[in-house]
Scaffold this motif. Structure first.
Motif, PDB file in Angstrom:
ATOM      1  N   GLN A  74      -1.343   1.011  -2.552  1.00 28.59           N
ATOM      2  CA  GLN A  74      -1.121  -0.429  -2.447  1.00 28.59           C
ATOM      3  C   GLN A  74      -1.068  -1.141  -3.790  1.00 28.59           C
ATOM      4  OE1 GLN A  74      -3.708  -2.513   0.199  1.00 28.59           O
ATOM      5  NE2 GLN A  74      -3.332  -1.174   1.937  1.00 28.59           N
ATOM      6  N   GLN A  75      -1.908  -0.732  -4.743  1.00 31.07           N
ATOM      7  CA  GLN A  75      -2.036  -1.496  -5.979  1.00 31.07           C
ATOM      8  C   GLN A  75      -1.557  -0.729  -7.210  1.00 31.07           C
ATOM      9  OE1 GLN A  75      -2.921  -4.606  -5.725  1.00 31.07           O
ATOM     10  NE2 GLN A  75      -3.443  -4.454  -3.544  1.00 31.07           N
ATOM     11  N   ALA A  76      -2.093   0.457  -7.425  1.00 26.92           N
ATOM     12  CA  ALA A  76      -1.846   1.147  -8.692  1.00 26.92           C
ATOM     13  C   ALA A  76      -0.400   1.592  -8.840  1.00 26.92           C
ATOM     14  CB  ALA A  76      -2.779   2.352  -8.816  1.00 26.92           C
ATOM     15  N   ASP A 136       0.815   0.173   4.932  1.00 27.56           N
ATOM     16  CA  ASP A 136       0.331   0.303   3.560  1.00 27.56           C
ATOM     17  C   ASP A 136       1.397   0.884   2.648  1.00 27.56           C
ATOM     18  OD1 ASP A 136      -2.157  -0.664   4.360  1.00 27.56           O
ATOM     19  OD2 ASP A 136      -2.874   1.342   4.880  1.00 27.56           O
ATOM     20  N   LEU A 137       2.133   1.853   3.168  1.00 23.26           N
ATOM     21  CA  LEU A 137       3.240   2.411   2.395  1.00 23.26           C
ATOM     22  C   LEU A 137       4.389   1.418   2.270  1.00 23.26           C
ATOM     23  CD1 LEU A 137       4.553   4.820   0.946  1.00 23.26           C
ATOM     24  CD2 LEU A 137       5.352   5.619   3.180  1.00 23.26           C
ATOM     25  N   TYR A 138       4.637   0.672   3.339  1.00 23.11           N
ATOM     26  CA  TYR A 138       5.714  -0.316   3.303  1.00 23.11           C
ATOM     27  C   TYR A 138       5.462  -1.395   2.255  1.00 23.11           C
ATOM     28  CZ  TYR A 138       7.287   1.694   7.738  1.00 23.11           C
ATOM     29  OH  TYR A 138       7.732   2.550   8.716  1.00 23.11           O
ATOM     30  N   VAL A 139       4.228  -1.878   2.195  1.00 23.59           N
ATOM     31  CA  VAL A 139       3.944  -2.949   1.236  1.00 23.59           C
ATOM     32  C   VAL A 139       4.015  -2.420  -0.194  1.00 23.59           C
ATOM     33  CG1 VAL A 139       1.421  -2.652   1.157  1.00 23.59           C
ATOM     34  CG2 VAL A 139       2.417  -4.905   0.787  1.00 23.59           C
ATOM     35  N   ALA A 146      -2.529 -10.951  -1.106  1.00 22.86           N
ATOM     36  CA  ALA A 146      -3.196 -11.921  -0.242  1.00 22.86           C
ATOM     37  C   ALA A 146      -2.429 -12.131   1.055  1.00 22.86           C
ATOM     38  CB  ALA A 146      -3.364 -13.248  -0.987  1.00 22.86           C
ATOM     39  N   ILE A 147      -1.101 -12.201   0.973  1.00 26.43           N
ATOM     40  CA  ILE A 147      -0.287 -12.377   2.184  1.00 26.43           C
ATOM     41  C   ILE A 147      -0.388 -11.160   3.094  1.00 26.43           C
ATOM     42  CG2 ILE A 147       2.075 -12.660   3.029  1.00 26.43           C
ATOM     43  CD1 ILE A 147       2.672 -14.289   0.546  1.00 26.43           C
ATOM     44  N   TYR A 148      -0.358  -9.959   2.490  1.00 31.73           N
ATOM     45  CA  TYR A 148      -0.425  -8.738   3.294  1.00 31.73           C
ATOM     46  C   TYR A 148      -1.757  -8.628   4.023  1.00 31.73           C
ATOM     47  CZ  TYR A 148      -0.813  -3.778   4.392  1.00 31.73           C
ATOM     48  OH  TYR A 148      -1.012  -2.594   5.035  1.00 31.73           O
ATOM     49  N   LEU A 149      -2.839  -8.933   3.339  1.00 26.04           N
ATOM     50  CA  LEU A 149      -4.142  -8.831   3.971  1.00 26.04           C
ATOM     51  C   LEU A 149      -4.339  -9.857   5.095  1.00 26.04           C
ATOM     52  CD1 LEU A 149      -6.418  -8.207   0.859  1.00 26.04           C
ATOM     53  CD2 LEU A 149      -5.566  -6.538   2.533  1.00 26.04           C
ATOM     54  N   GLN A 150      -3.609 -10.964   5.028  1.00 26.80           N
ATOM     55  CA  GLN A 150      -3.695 -11.965   6.088  1.00 26.80           C
ATOM     56  C   GLN A 150      -2.798 -11.614   7.288  1.00 26.80           C
ATOM     57  OE1 GLN A 150      -5.732 -14.591   6.298  1.00 26.80           O
ATOM     58  NE2 GLN A 150      -6.682 -14.035   4.348  1.00 26.80           N
ATOM     59  N   ILE A 151      -1.667 -10.966   7.006  1.00 31.38           N
ATOM     60  CA  ILE A 151      -0.705 -10.684   8.091  1.00 31.38           C
ATOM     61  C   ILE A 151      -1.054  -9.382   8.808  1.00 31.38           C
ATOM     62  CG2 ILE A 151       1.705 -10.138   8.566  1.00 31.38           C
ATOM     63  CD1 ILE A 151       2.508 -12.031   6.365  1.00 31.38           C
TER      64      ILE A 151
END
Length: 283
Positions: free
Chosen positions: A115-117, A215-218, A272-277
């Protein structure tokens, strides 16, 4: 005969003449320069999006730029992702051991990598290696007045040069994101199992228990957007150099710095948007 000069009566104070204002436009304020440049950057991004669907499409230029961007980023991305995944696995493994949750080490470390790295590693390498080269190329063409000659001949520099480069950075970013995710996950797996005494079954089980397909999509979406940002910023600074060859070097440095700042800001917003949706798995 010349006209007599006016005589000031005694005791009357001398009158100061008002300074004459110079004709011409007033120079723009420095405070408005960042806003103007931001607007020009967004205008270039919109022009690139519109030019993508115009014909003819520069297929040869796109293939050449794709190969160039991939050639200068594949090896550094693979080499950077190994220690990056190892550091995340070691840090997360140490933390989970303190909390007594060693079984979740694999899922936490892999999610952090995917997701991040991984998108950030890819975007930073593309901005630093490929983006700087794109900016220098376009800037050198600008100071040699090649772009002005193209406009005189009726050829759009945006459609001819910028669009293939932006699409190349986006395509390579998406593909490299998958490579970095795999290599980083394998590096984290190796260091967790070998150095921290974890079990392969627990590592994979925690990953399957916490991870999900979005998670892979984002991660891929972030890589696509980051590649677009890197290409647009590099093209904008390359199209607007100042001060000749020295200005081209300054534009390259500015493009890398601006891209880094935008990447971290956009990454925070997208996260932030992903964690909310998207709700967490099992939540």
């Amino acid at each position: 005969m010349t006209a007599p000069l006016p005589v000031r009566p005694p005791g009357e104070p001398a009158r100061e003449e008002a300074p004459q204002e110079k004709a011409g436009p007033r120079p723009p304020s420095r405070l408005l320069a960042p806003l103007r440049q931001t607007g020009q950057l967004f205008a270039l991004a919109l022009a690139v999006v519109r030019a993508v669907f115009r014909r003819p499409f520069q297929v040869r230029e796109f293939i050449e730029q794709f190969w160039f961007v991939a050639s200068v980023t594949i090896l550094p991305a693979a080499l950077v992702s190994i220690p990056f995944g190892a550091v995340i696995a070691l840090q997360v493994g140490s933390l989970t051991q303190q909390l007594g949750a060693q079984s979740f080490t694999g899922g936490a470390s892999v999610l952090a990598v995917i997701q991040q790295a991984s998108p950030l590693i890819v975007a930073l390498l593309i901005a630093g290696a490929a983006g700087s080269a794109i900016c220098a190329d376009l800037g050198s063409r600008k100071i040699r007045e090649e772009l002005d000659a193209m406009e005189v001949m009726g050829v759009s520099p945006v459609q001819r040069l910028v669009v293939p480069r932006v699409l190349a950075t986006m395509s390579v970013a998406v593909l490299l994101n998958g490579l970095v995710s795999v290599v980083g996950t394998l590096g984290g797996y190796f260091f967790n199992v070998i150095m921290q005494g974890g079990t392969p079954g627990a590592y994979l089980a925690s990953f399957s228990a916490l991870a999900q397909l979005p998670d892979l999509y984002v991660g891929e979406l972030k890589a696509l957007i980051f590649g677009f940002i890197a290409g647009i910023v590099a093209a904008y600074r390359g199209l607007n150099p100042r001060g000749g060859p020295k200005g081209v070097g300054d534009a390259v440095n500015q493009s890398v710095v601006i891209t880094f700042m935008l990447l971290f800001a956009v990454n925070m917003i997208l996260t932030a948007i992903y964690l909310q949706i998207v709700p967490p798995k099992g939540g």
